[in-house]
Design an enzyme around this catalytic site. Sequence first.
Site, PDB file in Angstrom:
ATOM      1  N   GLU A  66      -5.963   3.928   5.724  1.00 45.36           N
ATOM      2  CA  GLU A  66      -5.543   3.776   4.329  1.00 45.36           C
ATOM      3  C   GLU A  66      -6.028   4.956   3.456  1.00 45.36           C
ATOM      4  OE1 GLU A  66      -5.671  -0.223   2.416  1.00 45.36           O
ATOM      5  OE2 GLU A  66      -6.844   0.839   0.912  1.00 45.36           O
ATOM      6  N   SER A  76     -11.318  -0.791   2.812  1.00 46.84           N
ATOM      7  CA  SER A  76     -10.646  -0.975   4.114  1.00 46.84           C
ATOM      8  C   SER A  76     -10.240   0.387   4.651  1.00 46.84           C
ATOM      9  CB  SER A  76      -9.372  -1.809   3.936  1.00 46.84           C
ATOM     10  OG  SER A  76      -9.666  -2.994   3.257  1.00 46.84           O
ATOM     11  N   ARG A  85       0.829  -1.229   0.000  1.00 44.47           N
ATOM     12  CA  ARG A  85       0.000   0.000   0.000  1.00 44.47           C
ATOM     13  C   ARG A  85       0.856   1.270   0.000  1.00 44.47           C
ATOM     14  NH1 ARG A  85      -3.085  -3.625  -0.987  1.00 44.47           N
ATOM     15  NH2 ARG A  85      -4.943  -4.171   0.199  1.00 44.47           N
TER      16      ARG A  85
HETATM   17  P1  FAD Z   1      -9.107   8.790  -5.407  1.00 44.67           P
HETATM   18  O1  FAD Z   1      -9.853   8.321  -4.232  1.00 44.67           O
HETATM   19  O2  FAD Z   1      -9.835   9.661  -6.383  1.00 44.67           O
HETATM   20  O3  FAD Z   1      -7.754   9.419  -5.030  1.00 44.67           O
HETATM   21  C1  FAD Z   1      -6.937   8.824  -4.039  1.00 44.67           C
HETATM   22  C2  FAD Z   1      -5.708   9.719  -3.812  1.00 44.67           C
HETATM   23  O4  FAD Z   1      -4.896   9.723  -4.986  1.00 44.67           O
HETATM   24  C3  FAD Z   1      -6.053  11.179  -3.565  1.00 44.67           C
HETATM   25  O5  FAD Z   1      -5.091  11.686  -2.674  1.00 44.67           O
HETATM   26  C4  FAD Z   1      -5.933  11.836  -4.928  1.00 44.67           C
HETATM   27  O6  FAD Z   1      -5.585  13.205  -4.821  1.00 44.67           O
HETATM   28  C5  FAD Z   1      -4.801  11.034  -5.551  1.00 44.67           C
HETATM   29  N1  FAD Z   1      -4.905  10.854  -7.003  1.00 44.67           N
HETATM   30  C6  FAD Z   1      -5.914  10.266  -7.685  1.00 44.67           C
HETATM   31  N2  FAD Z   1      -5.608  10.198  -8.990  1.00 44.67           N
HETATM   32  C7  FAD Z   1      -4.388  10.739  -9.131  1.00 44.67           C
HETATM   33  C8  FAD Z   1      -3.515  10.957 -10.242  1.00 44.67           C
HETATM   34  N3  FAD Z   1      -3.854  10.599 -11.492  1.00 44.67           N
HETATM   35  N4  FAD Z   1      -2.319  11.547 -10.016  1.00 44.67           N
HETATM   36  C9  FAD Z   1      -1.958  11.924  -8.767  1.00 44.67           C
HETATM   37  N5  FAD Z   1      -2.733  11.758  -7.683  1.00 44.67           N
HETATM   38  C10 FAD Z   1      -3.934  11.166  -7.867  1.00 44.67           C
HETATM   39  N6  FAD Z   1      -7.804  -0.621  -2.673  1.00 44.67           N
HETATM   40  C11 FAD Z   1      -6.978  -1.688  -2.825  1.00 44.67           C
HETATM   41  O7  FAD Z   1      -5.752  -1.518  -2.891  1.00 44.67           O
HETATM   42  N7  FAD Z   1      -7.452  -2.959  -2.903  1.00 44.67           N
HETATM   43  C12 FAD Z   1      -8.764  -3.236  -2.825  1.00 44.67           C
HETATM   44  O8  FAD Z   1      -9.158  -4.383  -2.910  1.00 44.67           O
HETATM   45  C13 FAD Z   1      -9.677  -2.136  -2.639  1.00 44.67           C
HETATM   46  N8  FAD Z   1     -10.989  -2.363  -2.512  1.00 44.67           N
HETATM   47  C14 FAD Z   1     -11.847  -1.307  -2.335  1.00 44.67           C
HETATM   48  C15 FAD Z   1     -13.219  -1.570  -2.203  1.00 44.67           C
HETATM   49  C16 FAD Z   1     -14.112  -0.537  -2.015  1.00 44.67           C
HETATM   50  C17 FAD Z   1     -15.574  -0.829  -1.870  1.00 44.67           C
HETATM   51  C18 FAD Z   1     -13.636   0.803  -2.002  1.00 44.67           C
HETATM   52  C19 FAD Z   1     -14.608   1.948  -1.867  1.00 44.67           C
HETATM   53  C20 FAD Z   1     -12.282   1.081  -2.110  1.00 44.67           C
HETATM   54  C21 FAD Z   1     -11.374   0.019  -2.273  1.00 44.67           C
HETATM   55  N9  FAD Z   1      -9.979   0.235  -2.397  1.00 44.67           N
HETATM   56  C22 FAD Z   1      -9.136  -0.828  -2.582  1.00 44.67           C
HETATM   57  C23 FAD Z   1      -9.442   1.600  -2.335  1.00 44.67           C
HETATM   58  C24 FAD Z   1      -9.475   2.329  -3.708  1.00 44.67           C
HETATM   59  O9  FAD Z   1     -10.357   1.697  -4.593  1.00 44.67           O
HETATM   60  C25 FAD Z   1      -8.094   2.410  -4.348  1.00 44.67           C
HETATM   61  O10 FAD Z   1      -7.193   3.068  -3.494  1.00 44.67           O
HETATM   62  C26 FAD Z   1      -8.125   3.138  -5.694  1.00 44.67           C
HETATM   63  O11 FAD Z   1      -6.884   3.017  -6.328  1.00 44.67           O
HETATM   64  C27 FAD Z   1      -8.475   4.609  -5.557  1.00 44.67           C
HETATM   65  O12 FAD Z   1      -8.691   5.128  -6.855  1.00 44.67           O
HETATM   66  P2  FAD Z   1      -9.467   6.467  -7.097  1.00 44.67           P
HETATM   67  O13 FAD Z   1      -9.377   6.807  -8.527  1.00 44.67           O
HETATM   68  O14 FAD Z   1     -10.844   6.367  -6.535  1.00 44.67           O
HETATM   69  O15 FAD Z   1      -8.607   7.484  -6.231  1.00 44.67           O
HETATM   70  P1  NAP Z   2      -9.826 -11.758   3.991  1.00 42.89           P
HETATM   71  O1  NAP Z   2      -9.863 -12.756   2.902  1.00 42.89           O
HETATM   72  O2  NAP Z   2     -10.869 -11.795   5.053  1.00 42.89           O
HETATM   73  O3  NAP Z   2      -8.385 -11.795   4.683  1.00 42.89           O
HETATM   74  C1  NAP Z   2      -8.077 -10.893   5.753  1.00 42.89           C
HETATM   75  C2  NAP Z   2      -6.690 -10.339   5.564  1.00 42.89           C
HETATM   76  O4  NAP Z   2      -5.763 -11.395   5.578  1.00 42.89           O
HETATM   77  C3  NAP Z   2      -6.563  -9.632   4.247  1.00 42.89           C
HETATM   78  O5  NAP Z   2      -6.507  -8.272   4.520  1.00 42.89           O
HETATM   79  C4  NAP Z   2      -5.312 -10.192   3.605  1.00 42.89           C
HETATM   80  O6  NAP Z   2      -4.261  -9.239   3.450  1.00 42.89           O
HETATM   81  C5  NAP Z   2      -4.809 -11.256   4.556  1.00 42.89           C
HETATM   82  N1  NAP Z   2      -4.674 -12.551   3.838  1.00 42.89           N
HETATM   83  C6  NAP Z   2      -5.628 -13.471   3.597  1.00 42.89           C
HETATM   84  N2  NAP Z   2      -5.094 -14.534   2.977  1.00 42.89           N
HETATM   85  C7  NAP Z   2      -3.780 -14.275   2.830  1.00 42.89           C
HETATM   86  C8  NAP Z   2      -2.695 -15.004   2.282  1.00 42.89           C
HETATM   87  N3  NAP Z   2      -2.844 -16.225   1.785  1.00 42.89           N
HETATM   88  N4  NAP Z   2      -1.470 -14.420   2.289  1.00 42.89           N
HETATM   89  C9  NAP Z   2      -1.306 -13.207   2.810  1.00 42.89           C
HETATM   90  N5  NAP Z   2      -2.286 -12.467   3.344  1.00 42.89           N
HETATM   91  C10 NAP Z   2      -3.513 -13.011   3.367  1.00 42.89           C
HETATM   92  O7  NAP Z   2      -9.822 -10.267   3.369  1.00 42.89           O
HETATM   93  P2  NAP Z   2     -11.004  -9.389   2.788  1.00 42.89           P
HETATM   94  O8  NAP Z   2     -11.178  -8.229   3.687  1.00 42.89           O
HETATM   95  O9  NAP Z   2     -12.170 -10.230   2.410  1.00 42.89           O
HETATM   96  O10 NAP Z   2     -10.346  -8.819   1.460  1.00 42.89           O
HETATM   97  C11 NAP Z   2     -10.033  -9.683   0.392  1.00 42.89           C
HETATM   98  C12 NAP Z   2      -8.959  -9.048  -0.469  1.00 42.89           C
HETATM   99  O11 NAP Z   2      -9.467  -7.827  -1.027  1.00 42.89           O
HETATM  100  C13 NAP Z   2      -7.709  -8.666   0.320  1.00 42.89           C
HETATM  101  O12 NAP Z   2      -6.594  -8.888  -0.508  1.00 42.89           O
HETATM  102  C14 NAP Z   2      -7.877  -7.196   0.588  1.00 42.89           C
HETATM  103  O13 NAP Z   2      -6.650  -6.499   0.635  1.00 42.89           O
HETATM  104  C15 NAP Z   2      -8.681  -6.733  -0.628  1.00 42.89           C
HETATM  105  N6  NAP Z   2      -9.533  -5.608  -0.255  1.00 42.89           N
HETATM  106  C16 NAP Z   2      -8.936  -4.393  -0.067  1.00 42.89           C
HETATM  107  C17 NAP Z   2      -9.697  -3.276   0.264  1.00 42.89           C
HETATM  108  C18 NAP Z   2      -9.049  -1.929   0.408  1.00 42.89           C
HETATM  109  O14 NAP Z   2      -9.762  -0.937   0.467  1.00 42.89           O
HETATM  110  N7  NAP Z   2      -7.747  -1.854   0.446  1.00 42.89           N
HETATM  111  C19 NAP Z   2     -11.061  -3.406   0.418  1.00 42.89           C
HETATM  112  C20 NAP Z   2     -11.629  -4.664   0.259  1.00 42.89           C
HETATM  113  C21 NAP Z   2     -10.861  -5.763  -0.089  1.00 42.89           C
HETATM  114  P3  NAP Z   2      -4.144  -8.244   2.181  1.00 42.89           P
HETATM  115  O15 NAP Z   2      -5.154  -7.180   2.448  1.00 42.89           O
HETATM  116  O16 NAP Z   2      -2.749  -7.754   2.307  1.00 42.89           O
HETATM  117  O17 NAP Z   2      -4.415  -9.028   0.945  1.00 42.89           O
END
Ligand code: FAD
Ligand code: NAP
Length: 348
Positions: A333, A237, A167
């Site tokens: 995050e 998250s 991240r």
């Molecule tokens: P924004 O929210 O619009 O921007 C985020 C930040 O980046 C802000 O600070 C903005 O100023 C900056 N920014 C945006 N675009 C640019 C650009 N082109 N250049 C410079 N700065 C910029 N994240 C994960 O990693 N894994 C997941 O599984 C995941 N699941 C999600 C599920 C849900 C339901 C939600 C709501 C979010 C989830 N996220 C997840 C978080 C999010 O989707 C990611 O971080 C995504 O990359 C954000 O993209 P965005 O375009 O919406 O960014």
């Molecule tokens: P989950 O399957 O309930 O697992 C809980 C956590 O354990 C996750 O955060 C994941 O870390 C870690 N994990 C599970 N299996 C793993 C493995 N084999 N090796 C290493 N780490 C493991 O998680 P969940 O909440 O349903 O999410 C599923 C996936 O979607 C995850 O990868 C999560 O990151 C992603 N997600 C991200 C966001 C976001 O906003 N960032 C939102 C929703 C879902 P990691 O998170 O590092 O994978």
Amino acid sequence: MTFDPLNQVSPSLKKFNTFAIDCSCAELQIVSTTIELVDTVKKAFKSTKPFLVLGGGSNVLFTQNFAGKVIIIETKGIELQQDDNFYYLSVAAGENWHALVNYCLENNMPGLENMALIPGTVGAAPIQNIGAYGLEFCRVCNWVKYLDLETEEIETLSVNECLFDYRDSIFKSELKNKAIITEVGIKLSKKWQPVISYGSLQNFDLATVSAKDIFDRVCDLRTHKLPNPNILGNAGSFFKNPIIDANLYMTLAQKFPNIVGYALADGNIKLAAGWLIEHAGLKGFTLGGACVHKEQALVLVNLGDASGSDICHLAQYVIQQIKQKFSVILEPEPRIFGQLAEINISDF
Ligand code: FAD
Ligand code: NAP
């Protein structure tokens, strides 16, 4: 499209952030070409007022009305090249991430399927090195092109130069507030290898699984586990999974034998933040209009009329409870914004 601040009420940001926080900004501009993006950002950077760019608004939390200009990136375009070994995609920052995953699968270019249904834009993907179900953006990144705000030049960083980590990337450290990503290069191997190491994908057979199987499973899991932001505002998250050293993990594991942790290559342990929050008894805990989601404790949700302050107060309470019970510090995050700029949750 530009809204004239003299002519009307301040533009609302409610539909531009997935938390659905009802706040406004002084000025809003949606840009649909890279030339327009670069030109608009250069002008905004020179102005005395603050500005920020947004893609899908799925990783931000607004705590106040923003006193400057918000630039929404909706630039489009996917260019494809290939050689014997790889597909090379050049993708405009404003393309939707999930649409790109779909496009690649439909055109027989697997490799992104584990990251299906991550909301937001392609341009934001490198910033926090998005990841899900065992795959991180850094594994498919070829290069990232950005506008350097100080030099006004377009620069290109190779995948190694992006300093990707969990991240994290150079865009959250050295280049924070200095770079606007305009285009992203993605490289997909023609010798596709499924990634099924993640818990809920482990029962697939390595020999027979297809990219579509993984895509469908990920979409199904996400649709069932995560609250839909169109119904219940959220930013996914709210906390990063904390990384702790092996000694603290051993201490915690003695006290909490079921604690969920994953060993990292460097010997540290990544704890599942959702497990900590759930086992602190906080699932469903509500403060004002903000709530720890009842099914997925890692997600904070807007019950309908939450303010950014409600979400921040709830997040601070969660951080304090987890510190007290587990001696672990949770970090948010999403990026948190005040009236003029990004702020830290501790400054709130
Ligand atoms: P924004 O929210 O619009 O921007 C985020 C930040 O980046 C802000 O600070 C903005 O100023 C900056 N920014 C945006 N675009 C640019 C650009 N082109 N250049 C410079 N700065 C910029 N994240 C994960 O990693 N894994 C997941 O599984 C995941 N699941 C999600 C599920 C849900 C339901 C939600 C709501 C979010 C989830 N996220 C997840 C978080 C999010 O989707 C990611 O971080 C995504 O990359 C954000 O993209 P965005 O375009 O919406 O960014
Ligand atoms: P989950 O399957 O309930 O697992 C809980 C956590 O354990 C996750 O955060 C994941 O870390 C870690 N994990 C599970 N299996 C793993 C493995 N084999 N090796 C290493 N780490 C493991 O998680 P969940 O909440 O349903 O999410 C599923 C996936 O979607 C995850 O990868 C999560 O990151 C992603 N997600 C991200 C966001 C976001 O906003 N960032 C939102 C929703 C879902 P990691 O998170 O590092 O994978």
